[in-house]
Write a protein that holds these residues in place. Structure first.
Motif, PDB file in Angstrom:
ATOM      1  N   ILE A  15       0.860  -1.165   0.000  1.00 32.94           N
ATOM      2  CA  ILE A  15       0.000   0.000   0.000  1.00 32.94           C
ATOM      3  C   ILE A  15       0.894   1.212   0.000  1.00 32.94           C
ATOM      4  N   THR A  17       0.674   5.327  -0.051  1.00 33.18           N
ATOM      5  CA  THR A  17      -0.210   6.483  -0.065  1.00 33.18           C
ATOM      6  C   THR A  17       0.628   7.723  -0.167  1.00 33.18           C
ATOM      7  N   LEU A 213       6.349   7.199  -9.277  1.00 30.17           N
ATOM      8  CA  LEU A 213       6.993   7.257  -7.970  1.00 30.17           C
ATOM      9  C   LEU A 213       7.348   8.658  -7.535  1.00 30.17           C
ATOM     10  N   ALA A 216      10.071  13.892  -9.899  1.00 28.56           N
ATOM     11  CA  ALA A 216      11.398  14.171 -10.442  1.00 28.56           C
ATOM     12  C   ALA A 216      11.770  13.096 -11.446  1.00 28.56           C
TER      13      ALA A 216
ATOM     14  N   LYS B  77       5.421  20.610   9.617  1.00 29.41           N
ATOM     15  CA  LYS B  77       5.887  20.301   8.266  1.00 29.41           C
ATOM     16  C   LYS B  77       6.773  21.425   7.767  1.00 29.41           C
ATOM     17  N   LYS B  80       7.868  23.908   1.821  1.00 28.98           N
ATOM     18  CA  LYS B  80       8.502  23.335   0.645  1.00 28.98           C
ATOM     19  C   LYS B  80       9.040  24.442  -0.245  1.00 28.98           C
ATOM     20  N   PHE B  87       9.649  16.539   1.555  1.00 25.86           N
ATOM     21  CA  PHE B  87       8.440  16.108   2.225  1.00 25.86           C
ATOM     22  C   PHE B  87       8.483  16.535   3.678  1.00 25.86           C
ATOM     23  N   ALA B 163      12.505  15.410  -2.411  1.00 24.97           N
ATOM     24  CA  ALA B 163      11.588  14.827  -3.390  1.00 24.97           C
ATOM     25  C   ALA B 163      12.326  14.141  -4.518  1.00 24.97           C
ATOM     26  N   THR B 164      13.574  14.526  -4.751  1.00 23.98           N
ATOM     27  CA  THR B 164      14.335  13.861  -5.798  1.00 23.98           C
ATOM     28  C   THR B 164      14.815  12.496  -5.342  1.00 23.98           C
ATOM     29  N   PRO B 167      11.715   8.891  -5.189  1.00 20.07           N
ATOM     30  CA  PRO B 167      11.449   7.742  -6.075  1.00 20.07           C
ATOM     31  C   PRO B 167      12.443   6.616  -5.877  1.00 20.07           C
ATOM     32  N   ILE B 168      13.687   6.966  -5.604  1.00 19.58           N
ATOM     33  CA  ILE B 168      14.705   5.932  -5.438  1.00 19.58           C
ATOM     34  C   ILE B 168      14.417   5.131  -4.181  1.00 19.58           C
ATOM     35  N   MET B 170      11.579   4.811  -2.591  1.00 19.44           N
ATOM     36  CA  MET B 170      10.353   4.023  -2.734  1.00 19.44           C
ATOM     37  C   MET B 170      10.607   2.786  -3.563  1.00 19.44           C
ATOM     38  N   CYS B 184       3.063   0.776   3.902  1.00 17.42           N
ATOM     39  CA  CYS B 184       2.148   1.894   3.745  1.00 17.42           C
ATOM     40  C   CYS B 184       2.898   3.162   4.091  1.00 17.42           C
ATOM     41  N   VAL B 185       2.918   4.112   3.169  1.00 15.21           N
ATOM     42  CA  VAL B 185       3.616   5.368   3.428  1.00 15.21           C
ATOM     43  C   VAL B 185       2.576   6.469   3.515  1.00 15.21           C
ATOM     44  N   LYS B 186       2.458   7.072   4.696  1.00 16.68           N
ATOM     45  CA  LYS B 186       1.431   8.088   4.903  1.00 16.68           C
ATOM     46  C   LYS B 186       2.078   9.343   5.436  1.00 16.68           C
ATOM     47  N   GLU B 187       1.316  10.415   5.394  1.00 15.00           N
ATOM     48  CA  GLU B 187       1.778  11.616   6.068  1.00 15.00           C
ATOM     49  C   GLU B 187       1.397  11.524   7.531  1.00 15.00           C
TER      50      GLU B 187
END
Lengths: 286, 212
Positions: A15, A17, A213, A216, B77, B80, B87, B163-164, B167-168, B170, B184-187
């Motif tokens: 999951i 989010t 993902l 960027a 937070k 940004k 994040f 943020a750059t 993706p890596i 994740m 699960c990745v949430k805020e």
């Protein structure tokens, strides 16, 4: 698709989010929203001779864990044996022992059933019966196959379940048909990520519910057009790659030879060398 | 003459005694004011003046611990930036039935973030939830317990991830996810923070009464 995806022994749930939710569990997807809204995009400077393209590196994540080395197998066997020897008996095992002792006591001649304590249900359902029932249930369970044949045709997305596969498309670039990651030209007033999403959506019949993902780009490739195509104002193209993942992609209704799901080490059989060099920089092999 | 000499002797003796008494007084005074490390004649203990005095002390080297507050403040937070977005506070929740897998995976995530210099604010476990699987009997309406499943959950809280880099990170986490483990990745929200505390029904009842 040859056969529907059978139930895997330990289902894989993922999951993700962002500001929305993505459940990669029982294969239900919902898109993550682009939380960081597109900032005002600087319009390309008038004199830039490069056309922009957005491309997507769509990966099918590995479904099962990789097989172990011989050494790892031996070690895990050794550790399991050690843990078994050091462990204490569980409730069920204690019950088994008690039942066995009780039965042996029953066989004796001077057996007096009044002396037994806590007899109750244990006479009806012994621990051994429970074990037998569980064995029966286990036999009815058939786990899915771990490998569907790695030498399958490259267009099946169910090969190599333990590795991650990248989607390649055969597209016309100029006059030749070339294998590359799905790409499309950038339109004005859209972010490059939206271009990449469009590239994915443009593949015929794809309701590939992929998750991007991030905003960027992960890689970059530029190439010059051959001299005869070069007009004034366009020397070549610059391609920006974005990463996306998908869990159980459906079969793409493209022609057999026009798309492929490949592992990282098979990329060299498909891509041009220069392109391959740039692409290899951002594709991870697990 | 004899009388005189004896008298003199007596006076002398008395004098000497007085002198000795005076001398000892003076000596004591000297010693107490100047703390000279002299000998064993006197009854003062010498260790405080030895060079090795306080050799085992360590309390002064420890950092000063403030008195513990009842509740921490929640991280705000970060604002940004336009190009280099970061994040805020993210919760990476790992849950599953197999505790060894869940724990090892959460440790892997923690170490991975440390290695990439992503700030890990905290790493905690949520209480285990027990689920009883009840199966209906074939002949009859009674349900009996088929099995007990325990869901374990671990949370790794990271903040200010670029943020750059996201993706890596994740991608690596997804590719290394073991079977049977949910990611699960949430805020991070205030509600998440409050859910870790125990409910206090009496306090809530009293508050409700006060409000009513």
């Amino acid at each position: 698709m040859a056969a529907p995806f059978r139930s895997v022994y330990r289902p894989l749930w993922r999951i993700i989010t962002g500001s929305g939710r993505l459940t990669v569990g029982m294969r239900t997807f919902s898109f993550t929203e682009n939380h960081f809204s597109a900032k005002n995009h600087k319009t390309a400077s008038v004199g830039s001779p490069w056309t922009l393209h957005g491309a997507v590196c769509l990966q099918r994540l590995p479904v099962i864990s990789q097989d172990r080395n011989p050494i790892e197998e031996e070690f895990s066997g050794l550790m399991q044996q050690m843990e078994l020897e050091r462990s204490l008996l569980s409730d069920h095992e204690l019950r088994l022992l008690e039942d066995a002792a009780r039965i042996s006591r029953k066989q004796e001649e001077d057996y007096d059933s009044d002396e037994e304590e806590d007899y109750g249900d244990n006479e009806i359902v012994t621990a051994q019966d429970l074990e037998d029932a569980w064995e029966q249930k286990l036999k009815q369970f058939h786990p899915a196959q771990r490998s569907n044949g790695d030498k399958l045709d490259v267009s099946s997305s169910e090969r190599c379940l333990a590795d991650s596969l990248v989607l390649l498309i055969k597209q016309d670039v100029g006059s030749q048909k070339v294998w590359l990651l799905p790409q499309i030209q950038w339109k004005a007033e859209e972010t490059l990520r939206q271009t990449a999403e469009r590239a994915l959506a443009n593949l015929p019949g794809s309701d590939l519910k992929a998750t991007f993902l991030g905003n960027a780009p992960c890689g970059f490739y530029k190439y010059k057009y051959p001299k005869d195509i070069q007009k004034e104002g366009s020397v070549g193209a610059k391609v920006f790659f974005f990463k996306a993942v998908t869990c159980s992609p459906k079969h793409l209704p493209l022609e057999k030879n026009s798309f492929a799901w490949v592992k990282k080490d098979e990329l060299k059989d498909f891509l041009m060398p220069e392109y391959l060099k740039q692409v290899n920089r951002f594709i991870m092999s697990l | 003459m004899n009388h005189l000499t004896s008298l003199k002797r007596v006076i002398l003796l008395q004098n000497t005694r007085a002198l000795m008494y005076a001398a000892s007084l003076v000596q004591n005074e000297l010693l107490t004011t100047q703390k000279m490390p002299w000998g064993t004649l006197l009854t003062n203990r010498q260790y405080k003046s030895m060079p090795t005095h306080g050799i085992g002390k360590y309390r002064h080297l420890l950092p000063k611990t403030l008195p513990k507050k009842k509740k921490d403040k929640i991280q705000m937070k970060q604002i940004k930036a336009a190009t280099d977005t970061e994040f805020g506070v993210l919760n990476v929740c790992v849950s599953g039935y197999d505790m060894t897998l869940v724990e090892h995976y959460s440790q892997y995530i923690h170490n991975f973030c440390n290695h990439l210099d992503v700030k890990v604010v905290e790493s905690y476990a949520l209480p285990t939830k027990t689920t009883e699987v009840m199966v209906m009997q074939d002949q009859g309406t009674k349900m009996y317990v088929d099995g007990i499943l325990k869901t374990h959950e671990r949370v790794v809280q990271i903040s200010e991830m670029k943020a750059t880099l996201c993706p890596i990170v994740m991608e690596v986490l997804l590719k290394n996810q073991p079977e049977g483990v949910k990611l699960c990745v949430k805020e991070h929200t205030e509600a998440d923070f409050q859910s870790r505390f125990k409910a206090r029904p009496e306090l809530e009842g009293l508050i409700a009464k006060v409000n009513n």
